[in-house]
Scaffold this active site. Structure first.
Site, PDB file in Angstrom:
ATOM      1  N   HIS A 104     -15.237  -7.032  -1.030  1.00  0.00           N
ATOM      2  CA  HIS A 104     -15.346  -8.450  -1.359  1.00  0.00           C
ATOM      3  C   HIS A 104     -16.433  -9.169  -0.564  1.00  0.00           C
ATOM      4  CE1 HIS A 104     -11.540  -7.150  -2.951  1.00  0.00           C
ATOM      5  NE2 HIS A 104     -11.026  -7.003  -1.737  1.00  0.00           N
TER       6      HIS A 104
ATOM      7  N   HIS B  63      -9.035   1.133  -5.747  1.00  0.00           N
ATOM      8  CA  HIS B  63      -8.170   0.311  -4.877  1.00  0.00           C
ATOM      9  C   HIS B  63      -6.734   0.728  -5.113  1.00  0.00           C
ATOM     10  CE1 HIS B  63     -11.446  -2.400  -3.893  1.00  0.00           C
ATOM     11  NE2 HIS B  63     -11.789  -2.326  -5.160  1.00  0.00           N
ATOM     12  N   LEU B  64      -5.988   0.837  -4.045  1.00  0.00           N
ATOM     13  CA  LEU B  64      -4.574   1.215  -4.170  1.00  0.00           C
ATOM     14  C   LEU B  64      -3.787   0.116  -4.879  1.00  0.00           C
ATOM     15  CD1 LEU B  64      -4.270   2.525  -0.529  1.00  0.00           C
ATOM     16  CD2 LEU B  64      -4.147   3.951  -2.580  1.00  0.00           C
ATOM     17  N   SER B  65      -4.055  -1.117  -4.477  1.00  0.00           N
ATOM     18  CA  SER B  65      -3.327  -2.253  -5.056  1.00  0.00           C
ATOM     19  C   SER B  65      -4.106  -2.814  -6.243  1.00  0.00           C
ATOM     20  CB  SER B  65      -3.145  -3.341  -3.988  1.00  0.00           C
ATOM     21  OG  SER B  65      -4.409  -3.853  -3.587  1.00  0.00           O
TER      22      SER B  65
ATOM     23  N   ASP C  97     -25.769  -2.389  -2.055  1.00  0.00           N
ATOM     24  CA  ASP C  97     -27.172  -1.946  -2.144  1.00  0.00           C
ATOM     25  C   ASP C  97     -27.302  -0.453  -1.881  1.00  0.00           C
ATOM     26  OD1 ASP C  97     -28.198  -4.397  -2.835  1.00  0.00           O
ATOM     27  OD2 ASP C  97     -28.813  -4.928  -0.793  1.00  0.00           O
TER      28      ASP C  97
ATOM     29  N   TYR D 222       0.803  -1.231   0.000  1.00  0.00           N
ATOM     30  CA  TYR D 222       0.000   0.000   0.000  1.00  0.00           C
ATOM     31  C   TYR D 222       0.839   1.287   0.000  1.00  0.00           C
ATOM     32  CZ  TYR D 222      -3.687  -3.341   1.016  1.00  0.00           C
ATOM     33  OH  TYR D 222      -4.550  -4.388   0.945  1.00  0.00           O
TER      34      TYR D 222
ATOM     35  N   ASN E 241     -13.114   3.667  -1.714  1.00  0.00           N
ATOM     36  CA  ASN E 241     -12.236   2.506  -1.579  1.00  0.00           C
ATOM     37  C   ASN E 241     -12.845   1.695  -0.440  1.00  0.00           C
ATOM     38  OD1 ASN E 241     -10.374   0.556  -1.077  1.00  0.00           O
ATOM     39  ND2 ASN E 241      -8.593   1.914  -1.135  1.00  0.00           N
TER      40      ASN E 241
HETATM   41  C1  DQA Z   1      -7.751  -2.424  -1.038  1.00  0.00           C
HETATM   42  C2  DQA Z   1      -7.720  -3.869  -1.543  1.00  0.00           C
HETATM   43  C3  DQA Z   1      -8.585  -4.752  -0.661  1.00  0.00           C
HETATM   44  O1  DQA Z   1      -8.561  -6.097  -1.130  1.00  0.00           O
HETATM   45  C4  DQA Z   1      -8.065  -4.743   0.759  1.00  0.00           C
HETATM   46  O2  DQA Z   1      -8.926  -5.496   1.594  1.00  0.00           O
HETATM   47  C5  DQA Z   1      -7.873  -3.371   1.292  1.00  0.00           C
HETATM   48  C6  DQA Z   1      -7.356  -2.328   0.419  1.00  0.00           C
HETATM   49  C7  DQA Z   1      -6.783  -1.519  -1.837  1.00  0.00           C
HETATM   50  O3  DQA Z   1      -6.908  -0.305  -1.726  1.00  0.00           O
HETATM   51  O4  DQA Z   1      -5.892  -2.025  -2.530  1.00  0.00           O
HETATM   52  O5  DQA Z   1      -8.035  -3.143   2.487  1.00  0.00           O
HETATM   53  O6  DQA Z   1      -9.060  -1.911  -1.217  1.00  0.00           O
END
Ligand code: DQA
Length: 149
Positions: A82, A102-104, A89, A25, A76
């Site tokens: 997941h 998502h950062l990753s 909703d 991250y 985010n």
């Molecule tokens: C995340 C990716 C998710 O899978 C993870 O649970 C996070 C960060 C990201 O920003 O990459 O907490 O949302």
């Protein structure tokens, strides 16, 4: 005319940015991310309301709060991406554009991260670009808002 408001929501554990798995991250903190978003928003002529919560219900209440208040929403959802049908909703009930960030790159990680309920409620999804993903989401939203005018 007042600058359009964009709500930016961050889910669980993102308060730990900087010290949480920095190899995934990065080393920037949540405060750094808010500053980056504030600067990008200023350049784009939009206002932001930047928040983080570890609680699913609080995130859902904030999504509901954005109705009739914000012109767009960036989220985010972190781990709730997941798992949370309830967050999906709440987002589906919004009538403003939503961008998931998502950062990753969730698609190069564990298989359980490859599916996001929130993506169903999102106009676009940005992942794998670190903090820049939020700046790109702000640019995309301000373009969408301009097109809608
Ligand atoms: C995340 C990716 C998710 O899978 C993870 O649970 C996070 C960060 C990201 O920003 O990459 O907490 O949302």
């Amino acid at each position: 005319m007042a600058a359009p408001l964009i709500t930016i929501l961050n889910g669980p554990n993102l308060n730990l940015l900087g010290s949480r798995e920095p190899e995934i991250y990065g080393t920037g903190t949540l405060d750094d991310l808010e500053t980056l978003c504030g600067e990008a928003a200023e350049g784009l002529g939009v206002a932001i309301d930047f928040r983080q919560s570890n609680l699913e219900g609080e995130l859902i209440s904030w999504v509901q709060e954005a109705r009739g208040r914000a012109s767009g929403l960036i989220i985010n959802p972190a781990g709730y991406s997941h798992t949370s049908i309830a967050l999906m909703d709440a987002l589906l009930a919004l009538d403003i554009p939503v961008i998931e960030v998502h950062l990753s790159n969730i698609f190069t990680r564990e298989p359980f991260r490859h599916h996001s309920y929130v993506s169903r409620a999102s106009q676009g999804v940005i992942c794998g670009l670190g903090f820049a993903g939020y700046r790109l989401a702000l640019i995309a939203l301000s373009d969408i808002l301009e097109e809608d005018q």
